[in-house]
Enzyme design. Structure first.
Site, PDB file in Angstrom:
ATOM      1  N   GLY A 145      89.255 117.986  45.527  1.00 22.01           N
ATOM      2  CA  GLY A 145      89.537 119.411  45.701  1.00 22.01           C
ATOM      3  C   GLY A 145      91.004 119.775  45.549  1.00 22.01           C
ATOM      4  N   ASN A 205      77.924 117.781  43.724  1.00 25.48           N
ATOM      5  CA  ASN A 205      77.890 117.948  45.173  1.00 25.48           C
ATOM      6  C   ASN A 205      78.358 119.374  45.468  1.00 25.48           C
ATOM      7  OD1 ASN A 205      78.216 117.919  47.923  1.00 25.48           O
ATOM      8  ND2 ASN A 205      79.854 116.380  47.954  1.00 25.48           N
ATOM      9  N   HIS A 230      80.443 110.647  52.642  1.00 26.93           N
ATOM     10  CA  HIS A 230      81.476 111.434  51.947  1.00 26.93           C
ATOM     11  C   HIS A 230      82.733 111.514  52.814  1.00 26.93           C
ATOM     12  CE1 HIS A 230      83.549 114.775  50.052  1.00 26.93           C
ATOM     13  NE2 HIS A 230      82.837 114.500  48.981  1.00 26.93           N
ATOM     14  N   SER A 268      88.322 115.941  41.596  1.00 26.42           N
ATOM     15  CA  SER A 268      88.865 116.829  40.567  1.00 26.42           C
ATOM     16  C   SER A 268      88.449 116.434  39.152  1.00 26.42           C
ATOM     17  CB  SER A 268      90.398 116.924  40.689  1.00 26.42           C
ATOM     18  OG  SER A 268      90.743 117.477  41.943  1.00 26.42           O
ATOM     19  N   GLU A 307      84.550 113.882  53.543  1.00 21.60           N
ATOM     20  CA  GLU A 307      84.568 115.033  54.466  1.00 21.60           C
ATOM     21  C   GLU A 307      83.719 114.731  55.704  1.00 21.60           C
ATOM     22  OE1 GLU A 307      83.439 117.777  51.385  1.00 21.60           O
ATOM     23  OE2 GLU A 307      85.401 117.444  50.465  1.00 21.60           O
ATOM     24  N   GLU A 366      85.754 107.862  45.480  1.00 20.94           N
ATOM     25  CA  GLU A 366      86.421 109.169  45.519  1.00 20.94           C
ATOM     26  C   GLU A 366      87.738 109.035  46.276  1.00 20.94           C
ATOM     27  OE1 GLU A 366      83.392 112.589  45.074  1.00 20.94           O
ATOM     28  OE2 GLU A 366      83.391 112.045  47.171  1.00 20.94           O
ATOM     29  N   LYS A 390      78.464 120.913  48.200  1.00 15.92           N
ATOM     30  CA  LYS A 390      79.104 121.066  49.515  1.00 15.92           C
ATOM     31  C   LYS A 390      78.568 122.329  50.212  1.00 15.92           C
ATOM     32  CE  LYS A 390      82.975 118.380  47.796  1.00 15.92           C
ATOM     33  NZ  LYS A 390      84.390 118.073  47.845  1.00 15.92           N
TER      34      LYS A 390
HETATM   35  P1  13P Z   1      86.082 118.009  43.642  1.00 15.21           P
HETATM   36  O1  13P Z   1      85.404 117.710  42.331  1.00 15.21           O
HETATM   37  O2  13P Z   1      86.029 119.460  44.020  1.00 15.21           O
HETATM   38  O3  13P Z   1      87.452 117.421  43.709  1.00 15.21           O
HETATM   39  O4  13P Z   1      85.212 117.276  44.773  1.00 15.21           O
HETATM   40  C1  13P Z   1      84.865 115.948  44.580  1.00 15.21           C
HETATM   41  C2  13P Z   1      83.916 115.560  45.638  1.00 15.21           C
HETATM   42  O5  13P Z   1      84.260 115.487  46.808  1.00 15.21           O
HETATM   43  C3  13P Z   1      82.535 115.303  45.251  1.00 15.21           C
HETATM   44  O6  13P Z   1      81.810 114.735  46.286  1.00 15.21           O
END
Ligand code: 13P
Length: 255
Positions: free
Chosen positions: A173, A9, A95, A213, A97, A167, A11
């Site tokens: 992140g 992803n 997601h 992560s 976010e 997740e 982003k």
């Molecule tokens: P990270 O791997 O940067 O922690 O992000 C995970 C994520 O949100 C994938 O959709």
């Protein structure tokens, strides 16, 4: 047998030119990958160009979101038909976010999932608890609400065409990963929810990715867990070598 699905992803990262470059590197790097399903989710803007790059390769194309309506006055949104037309296979939905910054709810997740399934694409349904929810002992209730909401009204056949991404929000992140045991425990619980809705055989056939992560250093341990069937990768998917370092340990595993 469940598929191991590892998706990047991206982003809101990478210009179109940068996306095309990384996609090209991944197509080359993933040539030898046989079993793991590899997918990448660039921004909407880069999707059509990246679609040309991955065409005919073993890298699948994913979108980061979708709108549930077919067309119309929905400024800023992209429809499922538009994604389908350019060859999108997977669509990330719900997601954290999207949920925390842009008002995504379990009801909008459900509408998006239905729309994506109706066009024979695969939704990657994201669920997960915040740190506060985990600390308050609400992990199971949060996951139950999210899973029941996302799958509301879906038949068993439709459910079989979905992927879940667990997740934990506190791991996204942050560099903090759920331990192998913490992740496995949550995944087993999510599978038990699917079993309640659709029976054990359907639940055993749905891939559940881990996200948060995930990186080459912890991928093998996480992917070896019984109920972890891949990953949804943010930061570590932005470079071909680190993404490949997560994909490779998935080869040869059978679930
Ligand atoms: P990270 O791997 O940067 O922690 O992000 C995970 C994520 O949100 C994938 O959709």
């Amino acid at each position: 047998m469940r598929k191991i699905v590892i998706a990047g992803n991206w982003k809101m990262n990478k210009t179109v030119a940068e996306s095309v470059k990384l996609a090209g590197e991944l197509v080359a790097a993933a040539k030898g990958i046989r079993q793991v399903v590899v997918a990448i989710a660039p921004t909407y803007l880069a999707l059509a160009k990246v679609a040309e790059v991955v065409q005919g390769s073993n890298v699948k194309l994913a979108a980061q979101d979708v709108h549930w309506e077919n067309q119309g006055a929905f400024t800023g949104k992209v429809s499922a038909d538009m994604l389908k037309e350019i060859g999108v296979d997977y669509v990330i939905i719900g997601h954290s976010e999207q949920r925390s910054y842009f008002g995504e709810t379990d009801a909008t997740v459900n509408k998006k999932v239905r729309k994506v399934l109706s066009l024979a694409m695969t939704p990657i349904i994201c669920i997960g608890e915040t740190l506060a929810e985990r600390k308050e002992g609400r992990l199971e209730s949060v996951l139950t609400t999210q899973v029941n909401g996302a799958y509301a009204g879906l038949s068993a056949d439709e459910a079989l065409s979905t992927v879940i991404a667990y997740e934990p929000v506190w791991a996204i992140g942050t560099g903090v990963t759920a331990t192998d045991d913490e992740a496995q425990e949550a995944h087993a619980f999510v599978r038990s929810l699917l079993a309640k809705l659709y029976g054990d055989s359907v639940a055993q056939s749905i891939s559940i990715q881990y996200g948060g992560s995930m990186k080459p250093e912890n991928a093998a341990g996480l992917l070896a867990q019984k109920d972890i069937d891949g990953g949804l990768i943010g930061g570590a998917a932005l470079k071909a070598d680190s993404f490949l370092g997560i994909i490779t340990p998935g080869e040869g595993l059978s679930k």
